[in-house]
Design a protein around this motif. Structure first.
Motif, PDB file in Angstrom:
ATOM      1  N   GLU A  97      21.758 106.897  83.921  1.00  0.00           N
ATOM      2  CA  GLU A  97      21.721 106.543  82.494  1.00  0.00           C
ATOM      3  C   GLU A  97      23.099 106.146  81.971  1.00  0.00           C
ATOM      4  O   GLU A  97      23.206 105.211  81.176  1.00  0.00           O
ATOM      5  N   GLU A  98      24.139 106.832  82.416  1.00  0.00           N
ATOM      6  CA  GLU A  98      25.496 106.478  81.980  1.00  0.00           C
ATOM      7  C   GLU A  98      25.886 105.097  82.476  1.00  0.00           C
ATOM      8  O   GLU A  98      26.458 104.293  81.726  1.00  0.00           O
ATOM      9  N   GLU A  99      25.600 104.803  83.739  1.00  0.00           N
ATOM     10  CA  GLU A  99      25.938 103.492  84.302  1.00  0.00           C
ATOM     11  C   GLU A  99      25.118 102.383  83.644  1.00  0.00           C
ATOM     12  O   GLU A  99      25.636 101.299  83.377  1.00  0.00           O
ATOM     13  N   LYS A 100      23.859 102.664  83.366  1.00  0.00           N
ATOM     14  CA  LYS A 100      22.992 101.672  82.709  1.00  0.00           C
ATOM     15  C   LYS A 100      23.509 101.368  81.304  1.00  0.00           C
ATOM     16  O   LYS A 100      23.640 100.195  80.924  1.00  0.00           O
ATOM     17  N   LYS A 101      23.821 102.396  80.547  1.00  0.00           N
ATOM     18  CA  LYS A 101      24.339 102.224  79.182  1.00  0.00           C
ATOM     19  C   LYS A 101      25.653 101.439  79.207  1.00  0.00           C
ATOM     20  O   LYS A 101      25.867 100.542  78.390  1.00  0.00           O
ATOM     21  N   LYS A 102      26.510 101.784  80.147  1.00  0.00           N
ATOM     22  CA  LYS A 102      27.799 101.099  80.265  1.00  0.00           C
ATOM     23  C   LYS A 102      27.597  99.618  80.610  1.00  0.00           C
ATOM     24  O   LYS A 102      28.257  98.748  80.033  1.00  0.00           O
ATOM     25  N   LEU A 103      26.693  99.331  81.539  1.00  0.00           N
ATOM     26  CA  LEU A 103      26.439  97.942  81.929  1.00  0.00           C
ATOM     27  C   LEU A 103      25.899  97.128  80.760  1.00  0.00           C
ATOM     28  O   LEU A 103      26.363  96.016  80.500  1.00  0.00           O
ATOM     29  N   ILE A 104      24.941  97.684  80.052  1.00  0.00           N
ATOM     30  CA  ILE A 104      24.389  96.973  78.894  1.00  0.00           C
ATOM     31  C   ILE A 104      25.486  96.715  77.871  1.00  0.00           C
ATOM     32  O   ILE A 104      25.595  95.610  77.323  1.00  0.00           O
ATOM     33  N   GLY A 105      26.333  97.704  77.624  1.00  0.00           N
ATOM     34  CA  GLY A 105      27.449  97.523  76.701  1.00  0.00           C
ATOM     35  C   GLY A 105      28.416  96.446  77.158  1.00  0.00           C
ATOM     36  O   GLY A 105      28.895  95.645  76.348  1.00  0.00           O
ATOM     37  N   ASN A 106      28.678  96.400  78.458  1.00  0.00           N
ATOM     38  CA  ASN A 106      29.572  95.369  79.001  1.00  0.00           C
ATOM     39  C   ASN A 106      28.989  93.977  78.837  1.00  0.00           C
ATOM     40  O   ASN A 106      29.700  93.041  78.445  1.00  0.00           O
ATOM     41  N   ILE A 107      27.716  93.835  79.113  1.00  0.00           N
ATOM     42  CA  ILE A 107      27.056  92.525  78.973  1.00  0.00           C
ATOM     43  C   ILE A 107      27.088  92.085  77.511  1.00  0.00           C
ATOM     44  O   ILE A 107      27.384  90.924  77.204  1.00  0.00           O
ATOM     45  N   GLN A 108      26.786  93.015  76.613  1.00  0.00           N
ATOM     46  CA  GLN A 108      26.809  92.691  75.184  1.00  0.00           C
ATOM     47  C   GLN A 108      28.218  92.340  74.723  1.00  0.00           C
ATOM     48  O   GLN A 108      28.397  91.436  73.899  1.00  0.00           O
ATOM     49  N   ARG A 109      29.204  93.020  75.242  1.00  0.00           N
ATOM     50  CA  ARG A 109      30.587  92.745  74.865  1.00  0.00           C
ATOM     51  C   ARG A 109      30.998  91.329  75.255  1.00  0.00           C
ATOM     52  O   ARG A 109      31.628  90.613  74.459  1.00  0.00           O
ATOM     53  N   VAL A 110      30.634  90.912  76.460  1.00  0.00           N
ATOM     54  CA  VAL A 110      30.941  89.550  76.900  1.00  0.00           C
ATOM     55  C   VAL A 110      30.269  88.545  75.975  1.00  0.00           C
ATOM     56  O   VAL A 110      30.892  87.578  75.528  1.00  0.00           O
ATOM     57  N   GLN A 111      29.001  88.781  75.672  1.00  0.00           N
ATOM     58  CA  GLN A 111      28.254  87.860  74.800  1.00  0.00           C
ATOM     59  C   GLN A 111      28.900  87.790  73.422  1.00  0.00           C
ATOM     60  O   GLN A 111      29.079  86.708  72.865  1.00  0.00           O
ATOM     61  N   GLN A 112      29.289  88.933  72.877  1.00  0.00           N
ATOM     62  CA  GLN A 112      29.874  88.964  71.535  1.00  0.00           C
ATOM     63  C   GLN A 112      31.257  88.328  71.497  1.00  0.00           C
ATOM     64  O   GLN A 112      31.620  87.677  70.508  1.00  0.00           O
ATOM     65  N   LEU A 113      32.027  88.500  72.549  1.00  0.00           N
ATOM     66  CA  LEU A 113      33.339  87.843  72.605  1.00  0.00           C
ATOM     67  C   LEU A 113      33.182  86.332  72.648  1.00  0.00           C
ATOM     68  O   LEU A 113      33.982  85.596  72.084  1.00  0.00           O
ATOM     69  N   GLY A 114      32.160  85.879  73.359  1.00  0.00           N
ATOM     70  CA  GLY A 114      31.817  84.468  73.372  1.00  0.00           C
ATOM     71  C   GLY A 114      32.554  83.627  74.382  1.00  0.00           C
ATOM     72  O   GLY A 114      33.536  84.044  74.998  1.00  0.00           O
TER      73      GLY A 114
END
Length: 151
Positions: A97-114
């Motif tokens: 669960e920790e790794e999954k949450k971290k991965l989703i956050g990383n993917i979202q961060r890349v998308q938000q940075l653009g």
């Protein structure tokens, strides 16, 4: 090729990640589901926390940027059972669960940075990469391992 800078495509990745379970069986490879999530997180750690990773020597960076980078940043999918860089090998147990949450956050961060934030951004091992190369590298890696687990 999916666009990691597009919210709709990112949501499709998140939906696929959410289908993954700790009990999921891989079609190939040695890592279990939580290890693969941790493995995927290494790529983002190299971007967002480069100080945590060993810098390659000048010669190693030259070889990586000229021979490995083109294969990672093109649009051709990865083949199964390719050798894994030592920095990406996860052999210990991780919290799913920790790794999954971290991965989703990383993917979202890349998308938000653009896309603009990644245009010409320096990679620890490969030097400067254009935004399309970053997109291809992230998208191919995600697709490869999500397909490895049938999601």
């Amino acid at each position: 090729m999916q666009n990691i800078f597009d919210a709709k495509d990112v949501q499709q990745y998140i939906d696929r990640i959410n289908l993954l379970t700790p009990e999921a069986q891989q079609k190939w490879g040695k890592m279990n589901a939580e290890q693969v999530l941790a493995h995927l997180n290494v790529a983002y750690s190299m971007v967002f926390e480069p100080e945590k990773h060993k810098k390659p020597s000048f010669i190693a960076k030259f070889l990586l940027s000229n021979f490995v980078k083109p294969k990672l940043t093109n649009e051709l999918p990865y083949k199964q059972n390719l050798p894994t860089s030592p920095a990406f090998i996860i052999s210990d147990e991780r919290n799913f669960e920790e790794e999954k949450k971290k991965l989703i956050g990383n993917i979202q961060r890349v998308q938000q940075l653009g896309r603009i934030a990644f245009e010409g951004k320096e990679h620890l091992n490969f030097g400067k990469i254009n935004a399309q190369g970053w997109n291809n590298m992230f998208a191919k890696h995600l697709n490869h391992h999500l397909e490895q687990f049938g999601v």
